[in-house]
Design a protein around this motif. Structure first.
Motif, PDB file in Angstrom:
ATOM      1  N   LYS A 115       0.966  -1.392   0.085  1.00 43.06           N
ATOM      2  CA  LYS A 115      -0.012   0.032   0.062  1.00 43.06           C
ATOM      3  C   LYS A 115       0.727   1.324   0.063  1.00 43.06           C
ATOM      4  N   ARG A 116       0.337   2.145  -0.796  1.00 38.88           N
ATOM      5  CA  ARG A 116       1.052   3.724  -0.654  1.00 38.88           C
ATOM      6  C   ARG A 116       1.347   4.055   0.526  1.00 38.88           C
ATOM      7  N   HIS A 117       2.245   4.765   0.852  1.00 41.62           N
ATOM      8  CA  HIS A 117       2.628   5.410   2.098  1.00 41.62           C
ATOM      9  C   HIS A 117       2.221   4.718   3.252  1.00 41.62           C
ATOM     10  N   ARG A 118       2.606   3.163   3.304  1.00 41.51           N
ATOM     11  CA  ARG A 118       2.484   2.529   4.231  1.00 41.51           C
ATOM     12  C   ARG A 118       2.861   2.767   5.599  1.00 41.51           C
ATOM     13  N   ASP A 119       3.895   3.377   5.524  1.00 43.46           N
ATOM     14  CA  ASP A 119       4.795   4.048   6.927  1.00 43.46           C
ATOM     15  C   ASP A 119       3.953   5.030   7.811  1.00 43.46           C
ATOM     16  N   LEU A 120       3.076   5.577   6.984  1.00 44.67           N
ATOM     17  CA  LEU A 120       1.945   6.540   7.589  1.00 44.67           C
ATOM     18  C   LEU A 120       1.004   6.124   8.042  1.00 44.67           C
ATOM     19  N   ILE A 121       0.505   4.994   7.661  1.00 43.88           N
ATOM     20  CA  ILE A 121      -0.785   4.224   8.382  1.00 43.88           C
ATOM     21  C   ILE A 121      -0.675   3.942   9.835  1.00 43.88           C
ATOM     22  N   GLU A 122      -1.666   4.239  10.503  1.00 45.22           N
ATOM     23  CA  GLU A 122      -1.580   4.051  12.143  1.00 45.22           C
ATOM     24  C   GLU A 122      -1.494   2.413  12.200  1.00 45.22           C
ATOM     25  N   PRO A 123      -1.124   2.091  13.357  1.00 44.30           N
ATOM     26  CA  PRO A 123      -0.934   0.779  13.801  1.00 44.30           C
ATOM     27  C   PRO A 123      -2.076  -0.127  13.775  1.00 44.30           C
ATOM     28  N   TYR A 124      -2.283  -1.223  13.544  1.00 44.08           N
ATOM     29  CA  TYR A 124      -3.292  -2.038  13.537  1.00 44.08           C
ATOM     30  C   TYR A 124      -4.069  -1.860  14.887  1.00 44.08           C
ATOM     31  N   ASP A 125      -3.505  -2.125  16.077  1.00 43.80           N
ATOM     32  CA  ASP A 125      -4.388  -1.920  17.133  1.00 43.80           C
ATOM     33  C   ASP A 125      -4.927  -0.633  17.411  1.00 43.80           C
ATOM     34  N   THR A 126      -4.441   0.498  16.866  1.00 45.64           N
ATOM     35  CA  THR A 126      -5.090   1.799  17.082  1.00 45.64           C
ATOM     36  C   THR A 126      -6.366   1.858  16.138  1.00 45.64           C
ATOM     37  N   ARG A 127      -6.243   1.417  14.855  1.00 47.68           N
ATOM     38  CA  ARG A 127      -7.102   1.667  14.086  1.00 47.68           C
ATOM     39  C   ARG A 127      -8.585   0.696  14.431  1.00 47.68           C
ATOM     40  N   ALA A 128      -8.013  -0.737  14.857  1.00 48.08           N
ATOM     41  CA  ALA A 128      -9.109  -1.609  15.418  1.00 48.08           C
ATOM     42  C   ALA A 128      -9.675  -0.970  16.598  1.00 48.08           C
ATOM     43  N   ASN A 129      -8.832  -0.322  17.618  1.00 52.24           N
ATOM     44  CA  ASN A 129      -9.600  -0.053  18.656  1.00 52.24           C
ATOM     45  C   ASN A 129     -10.588   1.255  18.368  1.00 52.24           C
ATOM     46  N   ALA A 130     -10.242   2.234  17.524  1.00 50.13           N
ATOM     47  CA  ALA A 130     -11.054   3.449  17.156  1.00 50.13           C
ATOM     48  C   ALA A 130     -12.246   2.721  16.648  1.00 50.13           C
ATOM     49  N   ALA A 131     -12.377   1.933  15.691  1.00 49.39           N
ATOM     50  CA  ALA A 131     -13.454   1.270  15.089  1.00 49.39           C
ATOM     51  C   ALA A 131     -14.430   0.733  16.139  1.00 49.39           C
ATOM     52  N   LYS A 132     -13.608   0.044  17.011  1.00 49.28           N
ATOM     53  CA  LYS A 132     -14.891  -0.758  18.154  1.00 49.28           C
ATOM     54  C   LYS A 132     -15.094   0.263  18.990  1.00 49.28           C
ATOM     55  N   LEU A 133     -14.563   1.392  19.321  1.00 49.08           N
ATOM     56  CA  LEU A 133     -14.891   2.214  20.526  1.00 49.08           C
ATOM     57  C   LEU A 133     -16.094   3.013  19.692  1.00 49.08           C
ATOM     58  N   PHE A 134     -16.140   3.327  18.447  1.00 50.64           N
ATOM     59  CA  PHE A 134     -17.163   4.218  17.579  1.00 50.64           C
ATOM     60  C   PHE A 134     -18.502   3.389  17.848  1.00 50.64           C
ATOM     61  N   VAL A 135     -18.269   1.980  17.232  1.00 46.94           N
ATOM     62  CA  VAL A 135     -19.579   1.237  17.305  1.00 46.94           C
ATOM     63  C   VAL A 135     -20.053   1.347  18.726  1.00 46.94           C
ATOM     64  N   GLU A 136     -19.437   1.058  19.512  1.00 44.87           N
ATOM     65  CA  GLU A 136     -19.923   0.930  21.187  1.00 44.87           C
ATOM     66  C   GLU A 136     -20.820   2.034  21.382  1.00 44.87           C
ATOM     67  N   LYS A 137     -20.273   3.316  20.761  1.00 47.44           N
ATOM     68  CA  LYS A 137     -20.877   4.618  21.050  1.00 47.44           C
ATOM     69  C   LYS A 137     -22.392   4.874  20.554  1.00 47.44           C
ATOM     70  N   THR A 138     -22.414   4.033  19.452  1.00 50.27           N
ATOM     71  CA  THR A 138     -23.725   4.029  18.674  1.00 50.27           C
ATOM     72  C   THR A 138     -24.863   3.274  19.381  1.00 50.27           C
ATOM     73  N   ARG A 139     -24.531   2.524  20.571  1.00 56.04           N
ATOM     74  CA  ARG A 139     -25.510   1.723  21.269  1.00 56.04           C
ATOM     75  C   ARG A 139     -25.468   2.031  22.721  1.00 56.04           C
ATOM     76  N   PRO A 140     -26.576   1.855  23.332  1.00 61.70           N
ATOM     77  CA  PRO A 140     -26.771   2.312  24.893  1.00 61.70           C
ATOM     78  C   PRO A 140     -26.580   0.743  25.554  1.00 61.70           C
ATOM     79  N   ARG A 141     -26.261   1.171  26.745  1.00 63.34           N
ATOM     80  CA  ARG A 141     -26.176  -0.291  27.739  1.00 63.34           C
ATOM     81  C   ARG A 141     -26.940  -1.036  27.524  1.00 63.34           C
ATOM     82  N   SER A 142     -28.129  -0.440  27.551  1.00 66.26           N
ATOM     83  CA  SER A 142     -29.456  -1.393  27.476  1.00 66.26           C
ATOM     84  C   SER A 142     -29.820  -2.138  26.246  1.00 66.26           C
TER      85      SER A 142
END
Length: 336
Positions: free
Chosen positions: A243-270
């Motif tokens: 992939k172009r500019h591979r060295d500028l892409i965030e680490p896997y864990d950073t990207r995965a955690n950001a996606a997971k956290l966003f989805v969790e915000k779309t749902r209430p605890r109930s």
């Protein structure tokens, strides 16, 4: 002080520790029958009394001759101008997270929800593609009481806006009908396992549209207490090698955690959704190998890949997935 507060109109806002300017006048003419009020919570105190500010009223309910900006798509049918939403987003740019409580969509099918979310994130991209805007949908468990509970817990850097999106068209849905039964897959089976994938490098409006849609179509199976599951495939190092500019892409864990956290915000605890993140590598994705997967959310540019996965499932004797496609967000939001 004891006077009854007027009913809130299609759009009102709640802010903590900031005074927002009045909403644009043209918002009122688009929704004159219900009235529009701008609600501001001042001082950041949970006990502070919200103040209601009526938007300047026009002498006519007609939009002609009053400088109302053009409205588009799904928002237009519900009396909300994209330009007005952009103006509100501009007011909220300094917020860390902006929550949009989208009411009046309880009877909408998946296509209707996607259309609204596409309009919303197109507006976000016009203001700031990186702005974190989290939609709160009724089908995901965000009724008025639940949204108010969230509102009371917000910190000084967060903001909550309610948009009443009841359609101007009175459409009756036959009792017992499934409004979400559209597209492929088994329409009678609830979508309790959904898959979505992407690189999710430096989260932007396009990513959030994809993830918000995936959360919206993933629902609890009737008669069970278990949470639905959303599988998020995040592009791993193997697929990023060339992939172009591979060295500028965030680490896997950073990207995965950001996606997971966003989805969790779309749902209430109930009404939670179980989010399972995993790397996408050179092997077949879970959408092709998990037999009871129900749906796959893709962007318009990756729809062809979704069809390929359908063929892979057919070879294994699996039922086809329901493919939910979202449009490309207009604006400089990048790819992945």
């Amino acid at each position: 002080a004891n006077a009854e507060a007027p009913a809130l109109g299609p759009i009102h806002t709640t802010a903590t520790a900031r005074c927002l300017p009045a909403l644009p006048r043209r918002l009122e003419t688009a929704s004159v029958r219900r009235g529009v009020f701008h609600r501001v919570r001042r001082g950041g105190s949970k006990d502070a009394t919200p103040r209601l500010h009526p938007v300047s009223a026009s002498s006519s309910s007609s939009e002609e001759g009053h400088g109302v900006h053009p409205m588009g798509g799904a928002l237009k049918r519900r009396g909300v101008s994209k330009d007005d939403l952009v103006a509100i987003l501009e007011m909220s740019k300094l917020c860390q997270t902006l929550y949009l409580h989208l009411t009046g969509l309880g009877s909408e099918d998946d296509a209707g929800i996607v259309a609204v979310l596409e309009d919303v994130y197109e507006c976000v991209a016009r203001v700031d593609p990186g702005m974190e805007v989290v939609p709160l949908l009724e089908r995901c468990g965000w009724d008025t009481a639940t949204a108010m509970t969230l509102e009371d817990s917000l910190g000084e850097e967060d903001h909550l806006i309610t948009l009443d999106l009841r359609s101007n068209e009175d459409v009756e849905i036959e009792e017992g009908a499934d409004p979400g039964a559209d597209g492929g897959g088994d329409a009678s089976s609830p979508i309790d396992k959904t898959s979505v994938g992407g690189t999710f490098d430096r989260m932007h409006a396009g990513h959030r549209l994809l993830l918000a849609t995936a959360s919206a179509v993933t629902q609890t199976r009737t008669g069970t207490d278990s949470s639905p599951i959303l599988y998020i495939g995040v592009t791993g190092d193997v697929l990023l090698t060339n992939k172009r500019h591979r060295d500028l892409i965030e680490p896997y864990d950073t990207r995965a955690n950001a996606a997971k956290l966003f989805v969790e915000k779309t749902r209430p605890r109930s009404s939670p959704v179980e989010v399972r993140c995993g790397p996408l590598d050179d092997g077949p994705p879970l959408a092709a190998t998990v037999e009871d997967m129900k749906a796959l959310v893709v962007s318009a540019e990756t729809l062809g890949g979704g069809e390929t996965l359908q063929a892979m499932r057919k070879e294994r004797g699996f039922e086809p997935l329901k493919l939910v496609s979202v449009g490309l967000v207009k604006g400089r939001v990048g790819k992945g």
